[in-house]
Each structure stands twice: as structure tokens, then as C-alpha cells.
Design a protein around this motif. Structure first.
Motif, PDB file in Angstrom:
ATOM      1  N   THR A   9       0.808  -1.212   0.000  1.00  0.00           N
ATOM      2  CA  THR A   9       0.000   0.000   0.000  1.00  0.00           C
ATOM      3  C   THR A   9       0.842   1.262   0.000  1.00  0.00           C
ATOM      4  OG1 THR A   9      -0.110   0.003   2.410  1.00  0.00           O
ATOM      5  CG2 THR A   9      -1.902  -1.109   1.231  1.00  0.00           C
ATOM      6  N   HIS A  10       2.127   1.132   0.193  1.00  0.00           N
ATOM      7  CA  HIS A  10       3.007   2.294   0.277  1.00  0.00           C
ATOM      8  C   HIS A  10       3.405   2.754  -1.118  1.00  0.00           C
ATOM      9  CE1 HIS A  10       6.126   4.971   1.714  1.00  0.00           C
ATOM     10  NE2 HIS A  10       6.985   4.369   0.912  1.00  0.00           N
ATOM     11  N   THR A  11       3.348   4.020  -1.354  1.00  0.00           N
ATOM     12  CA  THR A  11       3.850   4.602  -2.595  1.00  0.00           C
ATOM     13  C   THR A  11       4.778   5.756  -2.244  1.00  0.00           C
ATOM     14  OG1 THR A  11       3.289   5.675  -4.667  1.00  0.00           O
ATOM     15  CG2 THR A  11       1.807   6.093  -2.833  1.00  0.00           C
ATOM     16  N   PRO A  12       5.856   5.915  -2.970  1.00  0.00           N
ATOM     17  CA  PRO A  12       6.807   6.976  -2.646  1.00  0.00           C
ATOM     18  C   PRO A  12       6.299   8.369  -2.989  1.00  0.00           C
ATOM     19  CG  PRO A  12       7.519   5.807  -4.608  1.00  0.00           C
ATOM     20  CD  PRO A  12       6.304   5.085  -4.083  1.00  0.00           C
ATOM     21  N   TYR A  13       5.143   8.474  -3.637  1.00  0.00           N
ATOM     22  CA  TYR A  13       4.628   9.771  -4.031  1.00  0.00           C
ATOM     23  C   TYR A  13       3.381  10.107  -3.230  1.00  0.00           C
ATOM     24  CZ  TYR A  13       7.793   8.560  -7.705  1.00  0.00           C
ATOM     25  OH  TYR A  13       8.908   8.165  -8.373  1.00  0.00           O
ATOM     26  N   LEU A  14       3.242  11.345  -2.846  1.00  0.00           N
ATOM     27  CA  LEU A  14       2.134  11.771  -1.992  1.00  0.00           C
ATOM     28  C   LEU A  14       0.777  11.596  -2.661  1.00  0.00           C
ATOM     29  CD1 LEU A  14       3.678  14.999  -0.444  1.00  0.00           C
ATOM     30  CD2 LEU A  14       3.380  12.768   0.637  1.00  0.00           C
ATOM     31  N   ASN A  15       0.705  11.820  -3.956  1.00  0.00           N
ATOM     32  CA  ASN A  15      -0.580  11.719  -4.627  1.00  0.00           C
ATOM     33  C   ASN A  15      -0.973  10.281  -4.944  1.00  0.00           C
ATOM     34  OD1 ASN A  15       1.045  11.067  -6.764  1.00  0.00           O
ATOM     35  ND2 ASN A  15       0.469  12.807  -8.045  1.00  0.00           N
ATOM     36  N   GLY A  16      -0.074   9.342  -4.686  1.00  0.00           N
ATOM     37  CA  GLY A  16      -0.378   7.927  -4.884  1.00  0.00           C
ATOM     38  C   GLY A  16      -0.408   7.497  -6.337  1.00  0.00           C
ATOM     39  N   GLY A  17      -0.207   8.415  -7.245  1.00  0.00           N
ATOM     40  CA  GLY A  17      -0.272   8.083  -8.665  1.00  0.00           C
ATOM     41  C   GLY A  17       1.051   7.571  -9.195  1.00  0.00           C
ATOM     42  N   ARG A  18       0.977   6.987 -10.353  1.00  0.00           N
ATOM     43  CA  ARG A  18       2.190   6.511 -11.017  1.00  0.00           C
ATOM     44  C   ARG A  18       2.553   7.553 -12.067  1.00  0.00           C
ATOM     45  NH1 ARG A  18       3.142   1.250  -9.607  1.00  0.00           N
ATOM     46  NH2 ARG A  18       4.639   1.035 -11.273  1.00  0.00           N
ATOM     47  N   ASP A  19       3.784   7.903 -12.124  1.00  0.00           N
ATOM     48  CA  ASP A  19       4.202   8.892 -13.111  1.00  0.00           C
ATOM     49  C   ASP A  19       5.432   8.391 -13.850  1.00  0.00           C
ATOM     50  OD1 ASP A  19       6.176   9.217 -11.234  1.00  0.00           O
ATOM     51  OD2 ASP A  19       5.730  11.293 -10.775  1.00  0.00           O
ATOM     52  N   TRP A  20       6.054   9.265 -14.603  1.00  0.00           N
ATOM     53  CA  TRP A  20       7.201   8.882 -15.415  1.00  0.00           C
ATOM     54  C   TRP A  20       8.362   8.368 -14.577  1.00  0.00           C
ATOM     55  CZ3 TRP A  20      11.951  11.112 -14.900  1.00  0.00           C
ATOM     56  CH2 TRP A  20      12.005  12.300 -14.174  1.00  0.00           C
ATOM     57  N   ARG A  21       8.452   8.823 -13.326  1.00  0.00           N
ATOM     58  CA  ARG A  21       9.544   8.354 -12.464  1.00  0.00           C
ATOM     59  C   ARG A  21       9.386   6.881 -12.136  1.00  0.00           C
ATOM     60  NH1 ARG A  21       9.164  13.356  -8.446  1.00  0.00           N
ATOM     61  NH2 ARG A  21       7.010  12.976  -9.027  1.00  0.00           N
ATOM     62  N   ASP A  22       8.146   6.433 -11.965  1.00  0.00           N
ATOM     63  CA  ASP A  22       7.911   5.006 -11.736  1.00  0.00           C
ATOM     64  C   ASP A  22       8.370   4.181 -12.936  1.00  0.00           C
ATOM     65  OD1 ASP A  22       6.762   5.239  -9.176  1.00  0.00           O
ATOM     66  OD2 ASP A  22       4.800   5.691 -10.053  1.00  0.00           O
ATOM     67  N   ALA A  23       8.004   4.618 -14.115  1.00  0.00           N
ATOM     68  CA  ALA A  23       8.399   3.912 -15.328  1.00  0.00           C
ATOM     69  C   ALA A  23       9.920   3.937 -15.496  1.00  0.00           C
ATOM     70  CB  ALA A  23       7.725   4.521 -16.551  1.00  0.00           C
ATOM     71  N   ALA A  24      10.522   5.075 -15.231  1.00  0.00           N
ATOM     72  CA  ALA A  24      11.983   5.183 -15.350  1.00  0.00           C
ATOM     73  C   ALA A  24      12.673   4.239 -14.376  1.00  0.00           C
ATOM     74  CB  ALA A  24      12.420   6.628 -15.097  1.00  0.00           C
ATOM     75  N   THR A  25      12.137   4.121 -13.179  1.00  0.00           N
ATOM     76  CA  THR A  25      12.711   3.213 -12.186  1.00  0.00           C
ATOM     77  C   THR A  25      12.579   1.759 -12.636  1.00  0.00           C
ATOM     78  OG1 THR A  25      12.235   4.762 -10.403  1.00  0.00           O
ATOM     79  CG2 THR A  25      12.572   2.473  -9.776  1.00  0.00           C
ATOM     80  N   ARG A  26      11.405   1.402 -13.148  1.00  0.00           N
ATOM     81  CA  ARG A  26      11.167   0.019 -13.588  1.00  0.00           C
ATOM     82  C   ARG A  26      12.078  -0.370 -14.745  1.00  0.00           C
ATOM     83  NH1 ARG A  26       5.164  -1.332 -14.754  1.00  0.00           N
ATOM     84  NH2 ARG A  26       6.416  -2.346 -16.303  1.00  0.00           N
ATOM     85  N   TYR A  27      12.317   0.566 -15.659  1.00  0.00           N
ATOM     86  CA  TYR A  27      13.088   0.253 -16.865  1.00  0.00           C
ATOM     87  C   TYR A  27      14.545   0.701 -16.781  1.00  0.00           C
ATOM     88  CZ  TYR A  27       8.613  -0.901 -18.923  1.00  0.00           C
ATOM     89  OH  TYR A  27       7.406  -1.487 -19.196  1.00  0.00           O
ATOM     90  N   ALA A  28      15.019   1.078 -15.612  1.00  0.00           N
ATOM     91  CA  ALA A  28      16.363   1.652 -15.459  1.00  0.00           C
ATOM     92  C   ALA A  28      17.479   0.712 -15.909  1.00  0.00           C
ATOM     93  CB  ALA A  28      16.584   2.078 -14.010  1.00  0.00           C
ATOM     94  N   LEU A  29      17.311  -0.582 -15.704  1.00  0.00           N
ATOM     95  CA  LEU A  29      18.379  -1.513 -16.055  1.00  0.00           C
ATOM     96  C   LEU A  29      18.312  -1.986 -17.507  1.00  0.00           C
ATOM     97  CD1 LEU A  29      18.570  -3.693 -12.831  1.00  0.00           C
ATOM     98  CD2 LEU A  29      20.087  -1.846 -13.557  1.00  0.00           C
ATOM     99  N   LEU A  30      17.261  -1.648 -18.204  1.00  0.00           N
ATOM    100  CA  LEU A  30      17.106  -2.118 -19.579  1.00  0.00           C
ATOM    101  C   LEU A  30      18.227  -1.633 -20.510  1.00  0.00           C
ATOM    102  CD1 LEU A  30      15.340  -3.911 -21.288  1.00  0.00           C
ATOM    103  CD2 LEU A  30      13.917  -1.918 -21.799  1.00  0.00           C
TER     104      LEU A  30
END
Length: 176
Positions: A9-30
Motif C-alpha cells: 500500500t506504500h507509494t513513494p509519491y504523496l498523490n499515490g499516482g504513477r508517473d514517469w519516475r515510476d516507469a523510469a525506475t522500472r526500466y532503469a536496467l534495460l
């Protein structure tokens, strides 16, 4: 009593939404996976198709390379071992590079492939590029460090490992 954070249930962002930073984190090692995969496939194929490299002696041969670096390597015994059968060692390195490159590029057994890549890079650093000064001019040490994030994280997205993991979870859910 132990307390912890519920990560579901924890999200690092206050608004709880997913943004480009989430995608960048997920694909960082690609990009690292693609670079190392293509580079190791190219290195393996280059060795396998170079008629001069796969010889005991002669200009550009693996045998001459090993004899040249023997006295300046960190582990001369490792070089001596390779000199017992330089052509076999050359094929082992080339096929190992090819297997590691394909494994990390498609993300199949990615952590194992990354361990293989790290071991190849470590052995080359301790033998071929050990005498390079300053040390940061030797590329094998940099490759070794580049493999470590993939050893730790594997290939979590756009990989056969991720597809197989998703399939196992779906099957497990069907049996409940």
C-alpha cells in the motif's frame, strides 16, 4: 514485536499516482542489459569468426595474448592454466560471452547470465588488463562493475524471466 511498512500500500509519491519516475525506475536496467548483451554477443562472435584469434601462436592469437600478459597479470597461475590449451580457452571465453550476452539480452536466467558476465570480466581484469595504468583505463573492471546491478536485480521487465514469473503466478492463482 516487529513492525514494518506494508509495501503493498506504500507509494513513494504523496498523490499515490504513477508517473514517469515510476516507469523510469522500472526500466532503469534495460539500457544496461541491451548494451552488455549486444557487446558480449559481438565479442563472442568476433572471437569465433577471427581465424587468427583461435590459434596457439601467431599475431593476434589467444596463445600469444596469454603469453604476453602472463608476467603482468594478478594471477599468473590462471594464465598458465589457459596456456595448457589456448585454443580451448579461447573457445570457452567466446562461447561463454555468447551465452551470457544472449541470456542477459533476452532476460533468460538473467542473474545467472550476469554472474557469468561478471566472472568473465573479473578473469579478464585479473589477467589481461591488470597492468593497465591508471586502473580506470582498463575496461574489464568497468564491465565487472556494470554486471553487478544485474546480478542483484536480474531482468525484472521485458524479459523471459518476467514472463515466466507472471505465468507461474497466474497458474498458482488458478489452483487456489
Amino acid at each position: 514485536m516487529t513492525h514494518g511498512i506494508r509495501t503493498d500500500t506504500h507509494t513513494p509519491y504523496l498523490n499515490g499516482g504513477r508517473d514517469w519516475r515510476d516507469a523510469a525506475t522500472r526500466y532503469a536496467l534495460l539500457p544496461l542489459r541491451v548494451f552488455l548483451g549486444v557487446t558480449f554477443i559481438y565479442a563472442g562472435l568476433d572471437k569465433l569468426t577471427d581465424s587468427a584469434f583461435m590459434k596457439d601462436a601467431g599475431s593476434g592469437s589467444v596463445g600469444d595474448l596469454m603469453r604476453t600478459v602472463r608476467d603482468s597479470s594478478a594471477i599468473p597461475a590462471l594464465v598458465d592454466l589457459s596456456l595448457k590449451n589456448p585454443v580451448g580457452f579461447g573457445y570457452a571465453i567466446a562461447i561463454g560471452e555468447l551465452a551470457v550476452g544472449v541470456g542477459i539480452l533476452i532476460g533468460l536466467l538473467a542473474r545467472l547470465a550476469a554472474v557469468g558476465g561478471a566472472l568473465i570480466s573479473l578473469s579478464l581484469w585479473l589477467t589481461v588488463s591488470w597492468a593497465t595504468e591508471p586502473y580506470y583505463y582498463g575496461n574489464d573492471l568497468i564491465y565487472l562493475m556494470a554486471w553487478l546491478p544485474l546480478v542483484l536485480a536480474g531482468a525484472p521487465v521485458l524479459s523471459l524471466d518476467a514472463a515466466l514469473r507472471t505465468r507461474r503466478r497466474q497458474r498458482a492463482g488458478a489452483y487456489r
